[in-house]
Scaffold this motif. Structure first.
Motif, PDB file in Angstrom:
ATOM      1  N   ALA A 111     -24.537  -9.931  67.172  1.00  0.00           N
ATOM      2  CA  ALA A 111     -25.487  -9.385  66.208  1.00  0.00           C
ATOM      3  C   ALA A 111     -24.875  -8.272  65.369  1.00  0.00           C
ATOM      4  CB  ALA A 111     -26.733  -8.872  66.932  1.00  0.00           C
ATOM      5  N   ALA A 112     -23.779  -7.682  65.860  1.00  0.00           N
ATOM      6  CA  ALA A 112     -23.135  -6.597  65.121  1.00  0.00           C
ATOM      7  C   ALA A 112     -22.242  -7.103  64.001  1.00  0.00           C
ATOM      8  CB  ALA A 112     -22.316  -5.734  66.073  1.00  0.00           C
ATOM      9  N   THR A 113     -22.134  -8.431  63.858  1.00  0.00           N
ATOM     10  CA  THR A 113     -21.253  -9.006  62.838  1.00  0.00           C
ATOM     11  C   THR A 113     -22.070  -9.647  61.720  1.00  0.00           C
ATOM     12  OG1 THR A 113     -21.092 -11.201  63.878  1.00  0.00           O
ATOM     13  CG2 THR A 113     -19.537  -9.494  64.621  1.00  0.00           C
ATOM     14  N   GLU A 114     -21.406  -9.931  60.618  1.00  0.00           N
ATOM     15  CA  GLU A 114     -22.024 -10.592  59.475  1.00  0.00           C
ATOM     16  C   GLU A 114     -20.966 -11.415  58.747  1.00  0.00           C
ATOM     17  OE1 GLU A 114     -23.428  -7.578  56.836  1.00  0.00           O
ATOM     18  OE2 GLU A 114     -21.429  -6.749  56.451  1.00  0.00           O
ATOM     19  N   PRO A 115     -21.385 -12.361  57.893  1.00  0.00           N
ATOM     20  CA  PRO A 115     -20.409 -13.132  57.116  1.00  0.00           C
ATOM     21  C   PRO A 115     -19.678 -12.230  56.118  1.00  0.00           C
ATOM     22  CG  PRO A 115     -22.564 -14.198  57.139  1.00  0.00           C
ATOM     23  CD  PRO A 115     -22.762 -12.820  57.689  1.00  0.00           C
ATOM     24  N   CYS A 116     -18.722 -12.828  55.425  1.00  0.00           N
ATOM     25  CA  CYS A 116     -17.913 -12.069  54.452  1.00  0.00           C
ATOM     26  C   CYS A 116     -18.685 -11.947  53.141  1.00  0.00           C
ATOM     27  CB  CYS A 116     -16.573 -12.755  54.235  1.00  0.00           C
ATOM     28  SG  CYS A 116     -15.602 -12.965  55.743  1.00  0.00           S
ATOM     29  N   VAL A 117     -19.671 -11.078  53.118  1.00  0.00           N
ATOM     30  CA  VAL A 117     -20.553 -10.972  51.954  1.00  0.00           C
ATOM     31  C   VAL A 117     -19.849 -10.382  50.740  1.00  0.00           C
ATOM     32  CG1 VAL A 117     -22.661 -10.854  53.330  1.00  0.00           C
ATOM     33  CG2 VAL A 117     -21.393  -8.750  52.816  1.00  0.00           C
ATOM     34  N   ASP A 118     -18.749  -9.657  50.942  1.00  0.00           N
ATOM     35  CA  ASP A 118     -18.020  -9.050  49.824  1.00  0.00           C
ATOM     36  C   ASP A 118     -16.743  -9.811  49.483  1.00  0.00           C
ATOM     37  OD1 ASP A 118     -19.823  -6.896  49.423  1.00  0.00           O
ATOM     38  OD2 ASP A 118     -18.998  -5.901  51.197  1.00  0.00           O
ATOM     39  N   GLY A 119     -16.602 -11.007  50.020  1.00  0.00           N
ATOM     40  CA  GLY A 119     -15.419 -11.799  49.709  1.00  0.00           C
ATOM     41  C   GLY A 119     -14.349 -11.700  50.780  1.00  0.00           C
TER      42      GLY A 119
END
Length: 553
Positions: A111-119
Motif C-alpha cells: 500500500a506504500a507504493t504507487e505506479p510511475c505517475v511522473d514517468g
C-alpha cells in the motif's frame, strides 16, 4: 517450354545476370535491416520510476545527511521480483526506515507504493533513444511493443496477398520499382513520426513494400536464369538476407538513436528506386501475357549485354510467335488464384509448400524477434545469426544440386526443429549453450528459406508463380505473427514454447516428402505444363529411368 530454349540463346548466365544479381540483392541486404531493426530501435532499456529525491535537484537539497544515490534509491524504489529496483512502482513517501541496519527489507507494505505517475528514467548507456523510451512502452503499456512488431508483420502478410496478384497482372519490374519508392518514403516518414500510432502506420506501409520487394526480386532472378544456374542464383539471393543480418548489427552498433537508425536503413531505397527503371522486365512474363514486342525488346537487350550477337540478329517477332505458339495458346485459358487449390497437380503442391513457408516464419520470427530473451549481447547475437546463416545456405546449394529440392527441404526443416527441441533438455543456467542451439536452429531455418524460395518457384507455372509465392509469403507472415504469441505459453511451462517452435518445422518437413522433385526440370509456364509433369511422374519406369511422353521436355 520453349522459353528455356530462348533464354539459352540470349544467355541464361552471363554479364546481364551478374549485373541483375548485384542490382537486386544489394537492396535485399538493406531490406533485412527493416525487418530486424526493432530488435534495436525497440529494445527495452533498464528503467525505473522518476522520483524527486533522485531526479529533482530541489528535492535533493532537502535530503538529510550525506546520503548517496544508492541509499536514495533504496528509500524511493521498492525491490522488484529479482531483488533489483522495481521497474514499475515507487514509494509514495521515502521509506527512511529501510536505511536502518537493524531493519529488514520487508519493513514496508504494498500500500506504500504507487505506479510511475511522473514517468520513468531510462538507462541510456546502450541506446541513446528507443521507441520504448520515447513513448514509454513499459509497465502497463508494455504490450504495445509486440503490437508494433505484429503490425509490421501484418503489413508483410497483406503485401504478399496484394502484390503477388498485382505482379502477375502488371509485371514484376513495375511493381518492384513502386515498392522501392514506397519503402523509402514510408521508412523516412517513420523516423519523424510524432506519435506511436503514426509510427505504426508508416511501419505498416514499409512492410507492404518489403513483401513486394522480396517476391519480385526472387521471381525476376528465377525467370531470367537458366535451369542449371537457378539454384546458384537463388542461393546468392538468399545470402543477401544473411549479410543483411550482419549489416543490421553493424549499423545498429554505430547508430544508437532509433530515429536516425530508421532513417539510415530507409534512405538507400531512394537510390534503388532511381536505378530500378533500367532493370529488365521478365520476358517470360511478357511473352506469356502476349506482349511479344516488349518481350522481344527485353530478349534482344539481354542478348546484347551477354554478347550473343547471333541471337540478337535472329530474334524476331515471327520467331518468338513460332517458338511460343503452344504456350501462348495454353495461357489463354483463365488461370485464377483458385486454380492453385482446384487444379489437379496443384492442390497438394499449394498446401504443402504453404505449410513449409508457415513453419519457417513461425519459428524463425518467434525466436529472432526477441533477441533480448536469448542473451544479453544482442549485437553479437545478431551477427551470429547472420554468420551461421552463410555456411548453412552455401551448404544448402550443394545439397540442392546433389540431393535435390525435396530431400533438402525435408532435412533443413527437420534438423532446425530438432535443434530447437534440444533446448528443452538444456538447463537455463547454461545460457551460452542455449544461445548456440538457438542460433544453429535459426541457421537451419535460413537453409529452409533458401530451399522453399527455389522450390516454390519451380513447383508453379509462370501464370500463377507470383500468386503462389505471395500465398507462401502470406503463410510465412501469418506464422511470424503467431510465433511471438507462443511465448505466452511459458506461463504454463517454461519448455512449452520450445516444444511448439520445434514441433512445427519437424512436422512440416515430413509433409514435404509429399512434394514432387523438380531438380533439373525447366520452369513450367502454364497449368498444362504442370499437369504434363504429373503425367510424366505417373508413367515413370523403375528407379533411375524415366519414360518421357511429352514433347514439352
Amino acid at each position: 517450354m520453349a522459353f528455356s530454349e530462348l533464354l539459352d540463346q540470349v544467355g541464361g548466365l552471363g554479364r546481364f545476370q551478374v549485373l541483375q544479381m548485384v542490382a537486386l540483392v544489394v537492396p535485399i541486404m538493406w531490406l533485412t535491416t527493416q525487418s530486424m531493426m526493432e530488435n534495436f530501435s525497440a529494445a527495452v532499456p533498464n528503467h525505473r520510476c522518476w522520483v524527486p529525491l533522485l531526479d529533482n535537484s530541489t528535492a535533493q537539497a532537502g535530503v538529510p545527511g550525506a546520503l548517496g544515490p544508492k541509499d536514495l534509491l533504496t528509500v524511493s524504489i521498492p525491490p522488484g521480483p529479482n531483488h533489483e529496483p522495481h521497474r514499475c512502482r515507487r514509494f509514495r513517501q521515502p521509506q527512511w526506515q529501510l536505511l536502518d541496519p537493524n531493519g529488514t527489507a520487508t519493513n514496508w507494505s504494498e500500500a506504500a507504493t504507487e505506479p510511475c505517475v511522473d514517468g520513468w528514467v531510462y538507462d541510456r548507456s546502450t541506446f541513446t533513444s528507443t521507441i520504448v523510451a520515447k513513448w514509454d512502452l513499459v509497465c502497463d503499456s508494455h504490450a504495445l511493443k509486440p503490437m508494433a512488431q505484429s503490425i509490421y508483420l501484418s503489413g508483410i502478410l497483406v503485401g504478399a496477398a496484394v502484390f503477388g496478384q498485382v505482379s502477375d497482372r502488371f509485371g514484376r519490374r513495375l511493381v518492384l520499382t513502386w515498392n522501392y519508392l514506397q519503402m523509402a518514403v514510408s521508412g523516412t516518414a517513420a523516423a519523424f513520426a510524432p506519435t506511436f500510432p503514426v509510427y505504426c502506420l508508416f511501419r505498416f506501409l514499409v512492410a507492404l513494400a518489403v513483401a513486394g520487394v522480396m517476391m519480385n526480386t526472387c521471381t525476376l532472378l528465377m525467370e531470367w536464369t537458366s535451369t542449371r544456374a537457378r539454384a546458384l542464383v537463388m542461393t546468392l539471393n538468399s545470402l543477401g538476407f544473411s549479410f543483411g543480418q550482419v549489416l543490421m548489427a553493424t549499423v545498429a552498433y554505430g547508430v544508437r538513436d532509433w530515429a536516425l537508425l530508421q532513417l539510415v536503413v530507409s534512405a538507400p531505397f531512394f537510390l534503388c528506386f532511381v536505378y530500378s527503371w533500367w532493370l529488365a522486365e521478365s520476358a517470360r512474363w511478357l511473352l506469356i501475357k502476349g506482349k511479344l514486342e516488349q518481350g522481344l525488346r527485353e530478349l534482344q537487350k539481354v542478348a546484347a549485354i551477354n554478347g550473343k550477337r547471333a541471337a540478337e540478329d535472329t530474334l524476331t517477332a515471327e520467331a518468338l510467335l513460332s517458338a511460343m505458339r503452344e504456350e501462348l495458346s495454353a495461357s489463354q485459358a483463365p488461370a485464377s488464384p483458385a486454380a492453385l487449390l482446384c487444379t489437379p497437380g496443384l492442390g497438394l503442391r499449394t498446401c504443402v509448400s504453404t505449410l513449409c513457408w508457415f513453419a519457417f516464419g513461425f519459428t524463425f520470427y518467434g525466436l529472432a524477434l526477441d533477441l533480448q530473451a536469448l542473451g544479453s549481447d544482442i549485437f553479437l547475437l545478431q551477427v551470429l545469426i547472420g554468420v551461421v546463416d552463410i555456411p548453412a545456405k552455401i551448404g544448402t546449394l550443394l545439397l540442392l544440386n546433389r540431393l535435390g529440392r525435396r530431400s533438402t527441404q525435408v532435412a533443413s526443416l527437420v534438423l532446425a526443429g530438432l535443434c530447437v527441441l534440444a533446448n528443452m533438455l538444456v538447463p537455463h543456467e547454461l545460457g551460452a549453450l542455449r544461445s548456440s542451439l538457438a542460433v544453429l536452429g535459426l541457421g537451419g531455418l535460413g537453409a529452409a528459406f533458401t530451399c522453399v524460395s527455389i522450390y516454390t518457384g519451380e513447383l508453379f507455372p509462370t501464370v500463377l508463380r507470383m500468386t503462389a509465392v505471395g500465398l507462401g509469403q502470406m503463410a510465412a507472415r501469418a506464422g511470424a505473427i503467431l510465433g511471438p504469441l507462443v511465448r505466452l505459453l511459458g506461463a504454463h511451462g517454461r519448455s512449452l514454447p520450445l516444444l511448439v517452435y520445434g514441433a512445427v518445422p519437424v512436422l512440416s518437413g515430413l509433409a514435404a516428402l509429399l512434394l514432387p522433385e523438380t531438380q533439373s526440370l525447366p520452369l513450367p509456364d502454364t497449368v498444362q505444363d504442370v499437369q504434363n509433369q504429373a503425367m510424366m511422374k505417373a508413367t515413370r519406369s523403375p528407379p533411375g529411368r524415366t519414360v518421357l511422353k511429352s514433347t514439352h521436355f
